[in-house]
Design an enzyme around this catalytic site. Sequence first.
Site, PDB file in Angstrom:
ATOM      1  N   HIS A 250      -2.224  -0.003  13.168  1.00 38.67           N
ATOM      2  CA  HIS A 250      -1.623   1.068  12.360  1.00 38.67           C
ATOM      3  C   HIS A 250      -2.510   1.412  11.173  1.00 38.67           C
ATOM      4  O   HIS A 250      -3.208   0.555  10.642  1.00 38.67           O
ATOM      5  CB  HIS A 250      -0.175   0.742  11.941  1.00 38.67           C
ATOM      6  CG  HIS A 250      -0.015  -0.326  10.911  1.00 38.67           C
ATOM      7  ND1 HIS A 250       0.793  -1.438  11.102  1.00 38.67           N
ATOM      8  CD2 HIS A 250      -0.525  -0.471   9.663  1.00 38.67           C
ATOM      9  CE1 HIS A 250       0.755  -2.194  10.017  1.00 38.67           C
ATOM     10  NE2 HIS A 250      -0.029  -1.639   9.125  1.00 38.67           N
TER      11      HIS A 250
ATOM     12  N   ASN B 117      -1.871  -4.287  14.586  1.00 40.77           N
ATOM     13  CA  ASN B 117      -1.588  -3.494  15.783  1.00 40.77           C
ATOM     14  C   ASN B 117      -2.269  -2.129  15.735  1.00 40.77           C
ATOM     15  O   ASN B 117      -1.943  -1.236  16.497  1.00 40.77           O
ATOM     16  CB  ASN B 117      -0.076  -3.321  15.970  1.00 40.77           C
ATOM     17  CG  ASN B 117       0.583  -2.581  14.806  1.00 40.77           C
ATOM     18  OD1 ASN B 117      -0.095  -2.162  13.862  1.00 40.77           O
ATOM     19  ND2 ASN B 117       1.895  -2.413  14.861  1.00 40.77           N
TER      20      ASN B 117
ATOM     21  N   GLU C  25       2.695   3.603  13.290  1.00 40.59           N
ATOM     22  CA  GLU C  25       2.731   2.530  14.272  1.00 40.59           C
ATOM     23  C   GLU C  25       2.306   3.059  15.657  1.00 40.59           C
ATOM     24  O   GLU C  25       2.317   4.267  15.890  1.00 40.59           O
ATOM     25  CB  GLU C  25       4.160   1.964  14.353  1.00 40.59           C
ATOM     26  CG  GLU C  25       4.672   1.356  13.044  1.00 40.59           C
ATOM     27  CD  GLU C  25       4.109  -0.042  12.729  1.00 40.59           C
ATOM     28  OE1 GLU C  25       2.968  -0.355  13.134  1.00 40.59           O
ATOM     29  OE2 GLU C  25       4.829  -0.814  12.064  1.00 40.59           O
TER      30      GLU C  25
ATOM     31  N   ASP D  65       1.832   5.558   1.540  1.00 34.89           N
ATOM     32  CA  ASP D  65       3.172   5.237   2.049  1.00 34.89           C
ATOM     33  C   ASP D  65       4.050   4.530   1.022  1.00 34.89           C
ATOM     34  O   ASP D  65       3.584   4.089  -0.025  1.00 34.89           O
ATOM     35  CB  ASP D  65       3.064   4.397   3.334  1.00 34.89           C
ATOM     36  CG  ASP D  65       1.928   3.374   3.281  1.00 34.89           C
ATOM     37  OD1 ASP D  65       1.553   2.963   2.177  1.00 34.89           O
ATOM     38  OD2 ASP D  65       1.420   2.998   4.347  1.00 34.89           O
TER      39      ASP D  65
HETATM   40  C1  F6R Z   1      -0.723   0.178   3.111  1.00 30.52           C
HETATM   41  C2  F6R Z   1      -0.914   0.651   4.472  1.00 30.52           C
HETATM   42  C3  F6R Z   1      -1.095  -0.272   5.621  1.00 30.52           C
HETATM   43  C4  F6R Z   1      -1.971  -1.477   5.309  1.00 30.52           C
HETATM   44  C5  F6R Z   1      -2.014  -2.415   6.517  1.00 30.52           C
HETATM   45  C6  F6R Z   1      -2.852  -3.645   6.235  1.00 30.52           C
HETATM   46  O1  F6R Z   1      -0.581   1.260   2.205  1.00 30.52           O
HETATM   47  O2  F6R Z   1      -0.884   1.810   4.658  1.00 30.52           O
HETATM   48  O3  F6R Z   1      -1.659   0.434   6.694  1.00 30.52           O
HETATM   49  O4  F6R Z   1      -3.264  -1.046   4.985  1.00 30.52           O
HETATM   50  O5  F6R Z   1      -0.719  -2.802   6.851  1.00 30.52           O
HETATM   51  O6  F6R Z   1      -2.222  -4.411   5.252  1.00 30.52           O
HETATM   52  P1  F6R Z   1      -2.955  -5.654   4.581  1.00 30.52           P
HETATM   53  O7  F6R Z   1      -4.061  -5.104   3.747  1.00 30.52           O
HETATM   54  O8  F6R Z   1      -1.884  -6.297   3.719  1.00 30.52           O
HETATM   55  O9  F6R Z   1      -3.436  -6.517   5.679  1.00 30.52           O
END
Ligand code: F6R
Length: 246
Positions: A137, A135, A142, A67
């Site tokens: 994701h 959540n 989301e 992403d």
């Molecule tokens: C990042 C991504 C997100 C993160 C998630 C957890 O490329 O796709 O799904 O893996 O938001 O983020 P952290 O590791 O910062 O807790």
Amino acid sequence: MKIISVSDKNEMSKKAAQIILELIKEKPNAVLGLATGGTPEGTYKELVVDHQKNETSYCQIHTVNLDEYVGINPEDPNSYHSYMESHFFKYIDLPKDQRFLPDGKNTSVEACAHYDNLIESLGGVDLQLLGIGRNGHIGFNEPGTPLTMGTHVVQLTESTRKANARFFGSLSEVPEQAITMGIGTILKSKKIVLIASGEEKAEAMNRMLHFSVPDDCFPASALVQHPDVTVIADEAALSLIKFSKE
Ligand code: F6R
């Protein structure tokens, strides 16, 4: 789904790096699906140390990231382009034209379709590294995202923007949208490795491991449909899980 319980974030990072290195050894021209955020930072560190010590080469590897934020330039220090450069790419011998991230400046339907086509033209992702949001994701899919979607633009939830505000000066600076591989894209990966660390992920891990059928209210539940998912999580992230761990 295979669950590997490790003591802490350090162990999680080492284990994830080891799985990635095993793949590279077996398939030096593998396609790696990569994630950003706090969780994989240690994994990239481990891979960099290995590259320096053991000279594992990335010259035939292709990478595709999950992403990117919408509206920010690749050169912006908060872009995921910059994250990948500063945590991983600048240390390894991966040619520039073999690294791909979604383009946060071109969010047209065509650009999204192009990203999925690109992944297919590379032969598909051999190993997709994932983190997980509080959540549920994965990527930036989301809750409520249809689980069959390809790459698309998403509206980030308030909870995701708040969680990611730590990387920005303030919440108001966190972009409101992102472009992300869809769950449909992610599920096409041949192997998936999801990493999770810390108490703040315990609720999400507990929920994820209790789904037996996918439910779009919790995007990570889609992983139950995939035949090759390894979850590497530390004790804090698994602290709410009641059943026996490997
Ligand atoms: C990042 C991504 C997100 C993160 C998630 C957890 O490329 O796709 O799904 O893996 O938001 O983020 P952290 O590791 O910062 O807790």
